[in-house]
Design a protein around this motif. Structure first.
Motif, PDB file in Angstrom:
ATOM      1  N   ASN A 229     -13.661  -9.421 -11.877  1.00  0.00           N
ATOM      2  CA  ASN A 229     -14.306  -9.945 -10.681  1.00  0.00           C
ATOM      3  C   ASN A 229     -13.871  -9.121  -9.484  1.00  0.00           C
ATOM      4  OD1 ASN A 229     -15.651 -12.487 -11.519  1.00  0.00           O
ATOM      5  ND2 ASN A 229     -13.580 -12.952 -12.212  1.00  0.00           N
ATOM      6  N   VAL A 230     -14.725  -9.125  -8.460  1.00  0.00           N
ATOM      7  CA  VAL A 230     -14.319  -8.474  -7.217  1.00  0.00           C
ATOM      8  C   VAL A 230     -13.447  -9.457  -6.449  1.00  0.00           C
ATOM      9  CG1 VAL A 230     -15.088  -7.435  -5.066  1.00  0.00           C
ATOM     10  CG2 VAL A 230     -16.386  -7.066  -7.165  1.00  0.00           C
ATOM     11  N   GLY A 231     -12.207  -9.056  -6.212  1.00  0.00           N
ATOM     12  CA  GLY A 231     -11.269  -9.943  -5.531  1.00  0.00           C
ATOM     13  C   GLY A 231     -11.294  -9.778  -4.026  1.00  0.00           C
ATOM     14  N   GLY A 232     -11.836  -8.663  -3.559  1.00  0.00           N
ATOM     15  CA  GLY A 232     -11.883  -8.442  -2.118  1.00  0.00           C
ATOM     16  C   GLY A 232     -12.419  -7.061  -1.813  1.00  0.00           C
TER      17      GLY A 232
ATOM     18  N   THR B 129      -7.425   3.878  -7.318  1.00  0.00           N
ATOM     19  CA  THR B 129      -6.580   4.736  -6.492  1.00  0.00           C
ATOM     20  C   THR B 129      -5.356   3.981  -5.975  1.00  0.00           C
ATOM     21  OG1 THR B 129      -7.947   4.190  -4.584  1.00  0.00           O
ATOM     22  CG2 THR B 129      -8.487   6.210  -5.753  1.00  0.00           C
ATOM     23  N   GLU B 130      -5.328   2.655  -6.161  1.00  0.00           N
ATOM     24  CA  GLU B 130      -4.156   1.855  -5.783  1.00  0.00           C
ATOM     25  C   GLU B 130      -4.008   0.741  -6.798  1.00  0.00           C
ATOM     26  OE1 GLU B 130      -4.242   0.151  -1.841  1.00  0.00           O
ATOM     27  OE2 GLU B 130      -4.952   2.030  -0.968  1.00  0.00           O
ATOM     28  N   ILE B 131      -2.775   0.447  -7.183  1.00  0.00           N
ATOM     29  CA  ILE B 131      -2.545  -0.704  -8.062  1.00  0.00           C
ATOM     30  C   ILE B 131      -1.295  -1.445  -7.608  1.00  0.00           C
ATOM     31  CG2 ILE B 131      -3.635  -0.064 -10.271  1.00  0.00           C
ATOM     32  CD1 ILE B 131      -0.950   1.209 -11.103  1.00  0.00           C
ATOM     33  N   ASP B 132      -1.350  -2.762  -7.651  1.00  0.00           N
ATOM     34  CA  ASP B 132      -0.112  -3.533  -7.604  1.00  0.00           C
ATOM     35  C   ASP B 132      -0.364  -4.848  -8.315  1.00  0.00           C
ATOM     36  OD1 ASP B 132      -0.957  -5.431  -5.473  1.00  0.00           O
ATOM     37  OD2 ASP B 132      -0.936  -3.596  -4.267  1.00  0.00           O
ATOM     38  N   VAL B 133       0.686  -5.643  -8.399  1.00  0.00           N
ATOM     39  CA  VAL B 133       0.548  -6.848  -9.194  1.00  0.00           C
ATOM     40  C   VAL B 133       0.923  -8.047  -8.328  1.00  0.00           C
ATOM     41  CG1 VAL B 133       2.870  -6.680 -10.214  1.00  0.00           C
ATOM     42  CG2 VAL B 133       1.064  -7.826 -11.481  1.00  0.00           C
ATOM     43  N   ALA B 134       0.102  -9.121  -8.405  1.00  0.00           N
ATOM     44  CA  ALA B 134       0.362 -10.328  -7.618  1.00  0.00           C
ATOM     45  C   ALA B 134       1.435 -11.166  -8.316  1.00  0.00           C
ATOM     46  CB  ALA B 134      -0.929 -11.128  -7.470  1.00  0.00           C
ATOM     47  N   GLY B 137       1.065 -12.368 -11.787  1.00  0.00           N
ATOM     48  CA  GLY B 137       0.911 -11.367 -12.836  1.00  0.00           C
ATOM     49  C   GLY B 137      -0.465 -10.740 -12.892  1.00  0.00           C
ATOM     50  N   VAL B 138      -1.332 -11.087 -11.944  1.00  0.00           N
ATOM     51  CA  VAL B 138      -2.686 -10.519 -11.955  1.00  0.00           C
ATOM     52  C   VAL B 138      -2.681  -9.150 -11.274  1.00  0.00           C
ATOM     53  CG1 VAL B 138      -5.064 -10.796 -11.154  1.00  0.00           C
ATOM     54  CG2 VAL B 138      -3.816 -12.767 -12.056  1.00  0.00           C
ATOM     55  N   LEU B 139      -3.162  -8.164 -12.023  1.00  0.00           N
ATOM     56  CA  LEU B 139      -3.226  -6.793 -11.510  1.00  0.00           C
ATOM     57  C   LEU B 139      -4.265  -6.703 -10.405  1.00  0.00           C
ATOM     58  CD1 LEU B 139      -2.300  -3.773 -12.059  1.00  0.00           C
ATOM     59  CD2 LEU B 139      -4.395  -3.585 -13.419  1.00  0.00           C
ATOM     60  N   GLN B 140      -3.877  -6.095  -9.303  1.00  0.00           N
ATOM     61  CA  GLN B 140      -4.814  -5.841  -8.214  1.00  0.00           C
ATOM     62  C   GLN B 140      -5.196  -4.366  -8.318  1.00  0.00           C
ATOM     63  OE1 GLN B 140      -5.163  -8.725  -5.848  1.00  0.00           O
ATOM     64  NE2 GLN B 140      -4.137  -9.575  -7.667  1.00  0.00           N
ATOM     65  N   ALA B 141      -6.353  -4.116  -8.904  1.00  0.00           N
ATOM     66  CA  ALA B 141      -6.786  -2.740  -9.136  1.00  0.00           C
ATOM     67  C   ALA B 141      -7.776  -2.364  -8.040  1.00  0.00           C
ATOM     68  CB  ALA B 141      -7.431  -2.624 -10.517  1.00  0.00           C
ATOM     69  N   ARG B 142      -7.392  -1.405  -7.221  1.00  0.00           N
ATOM     70  CA  ARG B 142      -8.255  -1.057  -6.086  1.00  0.00           C
ATOM     71  C   ARG B 142      -8.942   0.274  -6.317  1.00  0.00           C
ATOM     72  NH1 ARG B 142      -3.732  -3.327  -3.493  1.00  0.00           N
ATOM     73  NH2 ARG B 142      -4.277  -5.475  -2.972  1.00  0.00           N
ATOM     74  N   ARG B 143     -10.210   0.305  -5.985  1.00  0.00           N
ATOM     75  CA  ARG B 143     -10.978   1.548  -6.164  1.00  0.00           C
ATOM     76  C   ARG B 143     -11.991   1.691  -5.040  1.00  0.00           C
ATOM     77  NH1 ARG B 143     -16.140   1.239  -9.742  1.00  0.00           N
ATOM     78  NH2 ARG B 143     -15.650   3.427  -9.678  1.00  0.00           N
ATOM     79  N   PRO B 144     -12.241   2.926  -4.640  1.00  0.00           N
ATOM     80  CA  PRO B 144     -13.284   3.142  -3.649  1.00  0.00           C
ATOM     81  C   PRO B 144     -14.633   2.742  -4.245  1.00  0.00           C
ATOM     82  CG  PRO B 144     -11.933   5.104  -3.922  1.00  0.00           C
ATOM     83  CD  PRO B 144     -11.612   4.191  -5.050  1.00  0.00           C
ATOM     84  N   GLY B 148     -17.457   5.342  -1.388  1.00  0.00           N
ATOM     85  CA  GLY B 148     -16.152   5.626  -0.811  1.00  0.00           C
ATOM     86  C   GLY B 148     -15.914   5.013   0.552  1.00  0.00           C
ATOM     87  N   ASN B 149     -16.847   4.221   1.051  1.00  0.00           N
ATOM     88  CA  ASN B 149     -16.662   3.645   2.376  1.00  0.00           C
ATOM     89  C   ASN B 149     -15.846   2.363   2.367  1.00  0.00           C
ATOM     90  OD1 ASN B 149     -18.400   5.353   4.269  1.00  0.00           O
ATOM     91  ND2 ASN B 149     -19.701   4.996   2.503  1.00  0.00           N
ATOM     92  N   VAL B 150     -15.755   1.742   1.218  1.00  0.00           N
ATOM     93  CA  VAL B 150     -14.930   0.535   1.116  1.00  0.00           C
ATOM     94  C   VAL B 150     -14.006   0.641  -0.082  1.00  0.00           C
ATOM     95  CG1 VAL B 150     -16.539  -1.060   2.238  1.00  0.00           C
ATOM     96  CG2 VAL B 150     -16.726  -0.658  -0.202  1.00  0.00           C
ATOM     97  N   LEU B 151     -12.914  -0.126   0.015  1.00  0.00           N
ATOM     98  CA  LEU B 151     -11.973  -0.201  -1.084  1.00  0.00           C
ATOM     99  C   LEU B 151     -12.149  -1.589  -1.697  1.00  0.00           C
ATOM    100  CD1 LEU B 151      -9.739   1.680  -2.184  1.00  0.00           C
ATOM    101  CD2 LEU B 151      -8.111   0.376  -0.832  1.00  0.00           C
ATOM    102  N   ALA B 152     -12.560  -1.627  -2.960  1.00  0.00           N
ATOM    103  CA  ALA B 152     -12.768  -2.923  -3.611  1.00  0.00           C
ATOM    104  C   ALA B 152     -11.547  -3.251  -4.457  1.00  0.00           C
ATOM    105  CB  ALA B 152     -14.005  -2.864  -4.503  1.00  0.00           C
ATOM    106  N   THR B 153     -11.109  -4.498  -4.402  1.00  0.00           N
ATOM    107  CA  THR B 153     -10.024  -4.943  -5.276  1.00  0.00           C
ATOM    108  C   THR B 153     -10.651  -5.671  -6.457  1.00  0.00           C
ATOM    109  OG1 THR B 153      -8.590  -5.250  -3.375  1.00  0.00           O
ATOM    110  CG2 THR B 153      -7.921  -6.315  -5.415  1.00  0.00           C
ATOM    111  N   ILE B 154     -10.384  -5.163  -7.647  1.00  0.00           N
ATOM    112  CA  ILE B 154     -10.954  -5.774  -8.849  1.00  0.00           C
ATOM    113  C   ILE B 154      -9.822  -6.531  -9.566  1.00  0.00           C
ATOM    114  CG2 ILE B 154     -12.257  -5.375 -10.974  1.00  0.00           C
ATOM    115  CD1 ILE B 154     -13.731  -4.352  -8.482  1.00  0.00           C
ATOM    116  N   ILE B 155     -10.107  -7.770  -9.936  1.00  0.00           N
ATOM    117  CA  ILE B 155      -9.105  -8.569 -10.632  1.00  0.00           C
ATOM    118  C   ILE B 155      -9.679  -9.104 -11.938  1.00  0.00           C
ATOM    119  CG2 ILE B 155      -7.772  -9.264  -8.596  1.00  0.00           C
ATOM    120  CD1 ILE B 155      -9.409 -11.876  -8.607  1.00  0.00           C
TER     121      ILE B 155
END
Lengths: 263, 337
Positions: A229-232, B129-134, B137-144, B148-155
């Protein structure tokens, strides 16, 4: 194969990248005003599929998943030379990420009795490249991604390919059925022929299939069945640059010399 | 839909991509970055090594930060093929239940990730291009996204493992520490050659340039029109590596291992000279972290000038050699190892 393979090409309608505008007030992307077009890497997939038909015969069927207006891309595929087009459309598919999308396309390929499935490298609107391997994985079929060239081997019931790998290439043969993802820009897509174009515009009606036709349990597709899902979303701040345009080469050399790179 | 209990899944796995003993540097970048994830979660950092005669790779994985290495060593795994790798990975995931799996976003990595995410019903995010974990334990996977105008966080909250491919060059590798301890565990190989669906007839890889290591880069775009000479001349004068936009790679003028941008590599050199590159967002994404950006383009309206520190509007075939001459007197860079 079979000397007359069934080749199914997965294509997608996407917003035209060049027409996506940034809302000057919010800084957000406005995709709604962008016209919907055929995903450009899919043209290379269509060309590769039609090339196989040129070599060994068979039929080429385009498939696309989306709401009814997405049938427009099937018309383009038929105008380019595809024998038929299938619209995969069901409200149950809405919100699917790559997992249920590749499931749905895999089922459709099976429904059509595909020997070879050909896709583009990735879509320009989500650029994951996950769907072609996903289709193969759902059916346990062979996969060939980043393909530069295809060579059908009908006697052996196999397909050979040259793949682009980091720093070089490899040649692989795969058993059928096989899913191919063609490297973007790798071939010269043929223009639509005039007769085909007239047929596509005036007579062609796509076959439409839904979850029921494909024997897909509605619980296994759509938003709810999507693992991700898109989280943000956040707007990326631009990098602050000097933006100094100089008049001549000596000035440029001087500017480069004065940076910390040369300190 | 199979419901799973995420709390049964733990540890962070990194897929170590090796070809005949040569490890792609992105694998070591991920192993280093993943240390910050396991510090957060208190889990084990596990390197996954699949190949043939991989003892050297296994040792280096420990030296590069792995707490444990899972090794599948068999002739069926050399060279890489999606179907045997996929089968082996699936068996290992089902038995050991990793929470997070990170894979380098190379062609091979993307081919592998797309294959294995399906049978394990994993959530897979591409080209992060960015990762961290909440905390949960849910991975916050960020990608343009969206060019490339926004960074989306996929969970991925309800499925495991949480998988992500990561763009090469985004993170830094740690130097090997040869006295590090780690456990080596050989796993059962579940694939037999007779069951495979593919056969590699020939594999030819030349030098795989690592542009992510370069301090200075001269990048070629569509404007070079097939003539690399001005790029070479300028790169020589600067002691720089040559890179390229997707356009120049698709035309076959420059090898794909040197492609910068959304579907290529991310670089952050001290100096990036963009020659004949218009500056599409997909390209900018791969070079925006460069310290100093110089643009050479004959189109005064090319977007690249908005993303450059210094620019010159002119014919690159004239500007490049002249600039090379003018710079020739400049100090050469120190050699970095």
């Amino acid at each position: 194969m079979t000397h007359n393979p069934t080749i199914v090409v997965g294509i997608k309608q996407v917003p035209d990248d060049d027409e996506v505008r940034i809302d000057p007030d919010t800084g957000r992307l406005d995709r709604s005003s962008a016209p919907a077009v055929l995903n450009s890497p899919d043209r290379n997939a269509l060309e590769a599929a039609l090339g196989v038909r040129d070599d060994v015969g068979g039929q080429v069927i385009a498939m696309t998943m989306g709401p009814p207006p997405a049938a427009d891309v099937l018309k383009e595929a038929v105008a380019m030379g595809c024998d038929d087009g299938v619209l995969i459309s069901d409200i149950a598919f809405g919100g699917s990420d790559t997992w249920p999308t590749s499931l749905t396309l895999a089922r459709t390929a099976e429904y059509l009795d595909a020997d070879i499935v050909v896709c583009g490298e990735e879509t320009t609107d989500s650029s994951t490249g996950q769907v072609p391997p996903g289709i193969a994985a759902h059916r346990g079929w062979a996969q060939l991604t980043y393909v530069e060239e295809l060579e059908p081997l009908p006697e052996a019931n196999q397909l050979a390919a040259r793949r682009d790998v980091e720093g070089g290439y490899e040649r692989v043969v795969a058993d059928l059925p096989v899913v191919v993802a063609v490297a973007f820009g790798e071939n010269e897509p043929r223009p639509a022929g005039l007769h085909r174009k007239i047929y596509a515009e005036n007579e062609f009606e796509p076959v439409t299939v839904d979850a029921n036709d494909l024997d897909i349990d509605e619980e296994t597709v759509g938003l709810e069945a999507s693992p991700t899902n898109v989280g943000g979303m956040e707007t990326i701040e631009g990098v602050d640059r000097e933006r100094t345009v100089v008049d001549d080469v000596d000035e440029l050399a001087e500017a480069i010399r004065s940076t910390e790179v040369f300190a | 839909m199979t419901d799973i209990d995420p709390s049964e899944y733990s540890d962070v796995w990194v897929f170590v991509e090796d070809h005949d003993g040569d490890v792609m540097s992105v694998s070591w970048e991920l192993l280093n970055e993943a240390k910050t994830l396991v510090e957060e979660t208190g889990e084990e950092l596990v390197a996954l090594v699949i190949g043939e005669d991989v003892d050297g790779v296994v040792e280096e994985a420990i030296a590069r930060g792995a707490d444990r290495v899972l090794v599948a060593d068999d002739g069926v795994f050399e060279p890489y093929r999606a179907d045997p790798y996929g089968e082996q990975f699936r068996a290992m995931v089902e038995e050991r239940k990793p929470s997070i799996v990170l894979i380098g976003g190379t062609h091979t990595g993307r081919d592998f990730a797309g294959r294995v995410a399906v049978p394990t019903h994993a959530g897979l995010t591409a080209d992060c291009t960015e990762i961290d974990v909440a905390e949960d334990g849910v991975l916050q996977a960020r990608r343009p996204a969206f060019g490339g105008n926004v960074l989306a966080t996929i969970i991925c909250e309800e499925h495991r493992p949480q998988m992500a491919t990561i763009r090469p060059g985004v993170f830094e590798a740690a130097p090997p520490e040869n006295d590090r301890d780690g456990e080596i565990e050989r796993v059962d190989v579940v694939v037999e050659e007779a069951d495979t669906l593919t056969e590699v007839l020939e594999r030819s890889t030349g030098e795989t340039a690592d542009v992510t290591e370069a301090d200075r880069i001269v990048a070629a775009g569509g404007g070079i029109d097939g003539d690399l000479e001005p790029i070479r001349r300028l790169a020589d004068a600067l002691g720089a590596e040559i890179a390229a936009s997707r356009h120049a790679v698709d035309e076959g003028w420059v090898d794909g291992s040197r492609q910068i941008g959304q579907t290529g590599k991310t670089v952050r050199p001290e100096l990036y000279v963009a020659v004949g590159i218009s500056g599409a967002v997909q390209h900018l994404e791969g070079m925006n972290d460069s310290e100093v950006v110089v643009a050479i383009n004959n189109d005064p309206n090319a977007p690249i000038f908005d993303h450059a520190d210094y620019g010159i509007v002119g014919d690159l075939f004239e500007v490049c050699p002249e600039l090379a001459d003018a710079l020739e007197g400049a100090e050469q860079p120190e050699v970095t190892l």
